[in-house]
Design an enzyme around this catalytic site. Structure first.
Site, mmCIF file in Angstrom:
data_model
loop_
_atom_site.group_PDB
_atom_site.id
_atom_site.type_symbol
_atom_site.label_atom_id
_atom_site.label_comp_id
_atom_site.label_asym_id
_atom_site.label_seq_id
_atom_site.Cartn_x
_atom_site.Cartn_y
_atom_site.Cartn_z
ATOM 1 N N CYS A 81 0.820 -1.204 0.000
ATOM 2 C CA CYS A 81 0.000 0.000 0.000
ATOM 3 C C CYS A 81 0.859 1.261 0.000
ATOM 4 O O CYS A 81 1.794 1.380 0.797
ATOM 5 C CB CYS A 81 -0.915 0.004 1.223
ATOM 6 S SG CYS A 81 -1.989 1.458 1.320
ATOM 7 N N CYS A 90 -3.606 -0.535 8.646
ATOM 8 C CA CYS A 90 -2.726 -1.709 8.708
ATOM 9 C C CYS A 90 -1.446 -1.351 9.466
ATOM 10 O O CYS A 90 -1.006 -0.206 9.440
ATOM 11 C CB CYS A 90 -2.344 -2.186 7.308
ATOM 12 S SG CYS A 90 -3.739 -2.715 6.299
ATOM 13 N N ASN A 348 -29.950 -10.198 26.288
ATOM 14 C CA ASN A 348 -28.614 -9.645 26.482
ATOM 15 C C ASN A 348 -27.780 -10.655 27.262
ATOM 16 O O ASN A 348 -27.975 -10.849 28.462
ATOM 17 C CB ASN A 348 -28.690 -8.316 27.229
ATOM 18 C CG ASN A 348 -27.316 -7.673 27.406
ATOM 19 O OD1 ASN A 348 -26.286 -8.237 27.043
ATOM 20 N ND2 ASN A 348 -27.301 -6.473 27.972
ATOM 21 N N CYS A 395 -12.922 -13.203 19.263
ATOM 22 C CA CYS A 395 -12.265 -12.068 18.610
ATOM 23 C C CYS A 395 -11.362 -11.333 19.596
ATOM 24 O O CYS A 395 -10.830 -10.267 19.279
ATOM 25 C CB CYS A 395 -13.292 -11.109 18.008
ATOM 26 S SG CYS A 395 -14.412 -10.372 19.220
#
Length: 443
Positions: A81, A90, A348, A395
């Protein structure tokens, strides 16, 4: 490697040192030891000797910039890039894909070792293309008064200023090709000074644009956008406020996974890496080892990314999700795909779940895919169900490790762990883990 910052910065010394980093941290910095202190060095890779200038000293660590590479690593590559040095998107394009993946896997393993005393055996990294993978991108829009022009791009590193871009190699090609004509189109609008951001998404039935605007669009502006949509074969949604979308033109977006069609609202969360998502779902299904008699619980289910593929194989599936709109979308997706053995419920999962209707039912297998906060509230109720297998999609390695401790103490063994390279060229670590009830481990 996690960094912990002191609130009292010390005066920079501008000292020049020669060091050899031993690892790469999540920010793409080389990590070295010098005179008993940890040094984080931007632009340096593990194994290469560098001359670096310290520009910030703190009690437990220092920060430095690479001045000269004395012996380059064979894992050093040229960034693809043109904006890599300034863009905040990035931070690892100067490292080979092999180094990025091995470093993330090592960091994940070391975190488990420090926190649990276990060094789990990791399977091969689940990965796809190193570039051209991102099917969703939010672009900032800012009218530059002095230059009298619209800037469109991503945030600079450690700044709110925009890096104006005309290309982005991590975006899928169909979206990258829209960057230049999109800025040109938006620059022609009379509402040019009242634009918030532009979000590009590639659905399986074509690209779409969500345009946030802070003032009403004139009929002429709407006509310009309609012509742009027709020319580039995309759907356009207008976001005049933060709660409502207006479809200007186009069709409802969807993506496919496991030969199923999943519709979604343009603002809904979808995995940005389509190929890794397919592989991730396939791995989860394999580890769950679903039989036709199984009753499966899918927690943090979203709109059915895992729920619906599971429903193709199991006797019954219940998906639980905290966002009501995603529950409605999941129900609709089940109907579209003709799946009648699946039910979506709204709750929730960061709150007490003990009184929920699903909490006392007999599920023999569970999948969970929580947000970064993890699943600390849900796990105690999960283990009461005594499922044979639990597949955990994470994650955030920190909360995965914390939740792993709860599962280990409840009679489960961590039998499989694989890193998901969902975001190549960045330090994000995502993973998938299989926990098996010890009484079933050898059955």
């Amino acid at each position: 490697m996690a960094q912990f910052y002191s609130s009292s910065p010390r005066k920079a010394t501008q000292q020049t040192i020669i060091v050899t980093p031993h690892e790469l941290d999540s920010l793409g910095q080389g990590v070295a030891r010098h005179e008993g202190k940890t040094i984080f060095i931007s632009g340096a890779l593990p194994g290469e000797q560098v001359e670096a200038v310290i520009y910030e000293n703190k009690r437990n660590y220092s920060k430095a910039k690479t001045k000269k590479i004395l012996s380059p690593s064979d894992q050093r590559v040229t960034a693809a890039c043109a904006y890599y040095e300034v863009c905040g998107g990035c931070n690892q394009q100067h490292a080979s894909s092999a180094l990025q993946q091995s470093n993330k896997s090592h960091a994940l393993g070391q975190l488990f070792m420090r926190e649990t005393g276990l060094l789990p055996r990791q399977g091969e990294v689940i990965s796809g293309s190193a570039y051209g993978y991102r099917r969703r991108a939010r672009l900032g829009l800012q009218y530059h008064v002095k230059q009298k022009r619209l800037q469109m791009g991503f945030r600079q590193r450690a700044s709110n200023d925009l890096v104006e871009i005309t290309q982005c190699p991590i975006m899928v090609n169909q979206l990258e090709q829209l960057l230049v004509p999109l800025r040109r189109c938006l620059s022609s609008l009379s509402a040019i000074k009242k634009l918030g951001h532009a979000e590009l998404v590639l659905a399986d039935n074509g690209p779409l644009l969500v345009l946030r605007h802070l003032a009403a669009l004139s009929d002429d502006d709407r006509q310009i956008l309609l012509q742009f949509a027709q020319q580039h074969h995309l759907s356009i949604y207008l976001a005049g406020d933060s709660d409502r979308l207006e479809r200007l033109t186009g069709s409802d977006p969807y993506y496919r996974v496991d030969d199923l069609e999943l519709g979604f609202n343009p603002r809904d969360f979808i995995q940005v890496n389509a190929s890794v998502n397919q592989l991730m779902v396939a791995q989860a299904l394999e580890w769950l080892d679903i039989q036709a008699s199984d009753r499966v619980l899918d927690l943090f289910c979203g709109m059915g990314n895992f729920t619906l593929p599971i429903a193709k194989r199991a006797r019954q599936v219940i998906g639980v999700e905290g966002v009501a709109s995603l529950v409605r979308t999941g129900q609709k997706n089940a109907q579209i795909n003709g799946l009648t053995n699946v039910e979506f419920m709204h709750h929730n999962l960061e709150q007490d779940v003990s009184c929920q209707p699903w909490a006392g039912q007999g599920f023999n297998k569970i999948l969970l895919d929580p947000a970064r906060a993890g699943a600390a509230e849900a796990i105690p109720q999960m283990v009461k169900l005594q499922p044979e297998r639990i597949v955990y999609v994470s994650c955030n390695p920190q909360t995965l490790v914390s939740d792993t401790k709860l599962l280990l103490s409840s009679g489960y063994g961590l039998t499989q762990l694989r890193m998901l390279d969902m975001f190549p060229q960045t330090g994000h670590i995502e993973s998938i883990a299989l926990f098996v009830k010890k009484s079933f481990a050898h059955s």
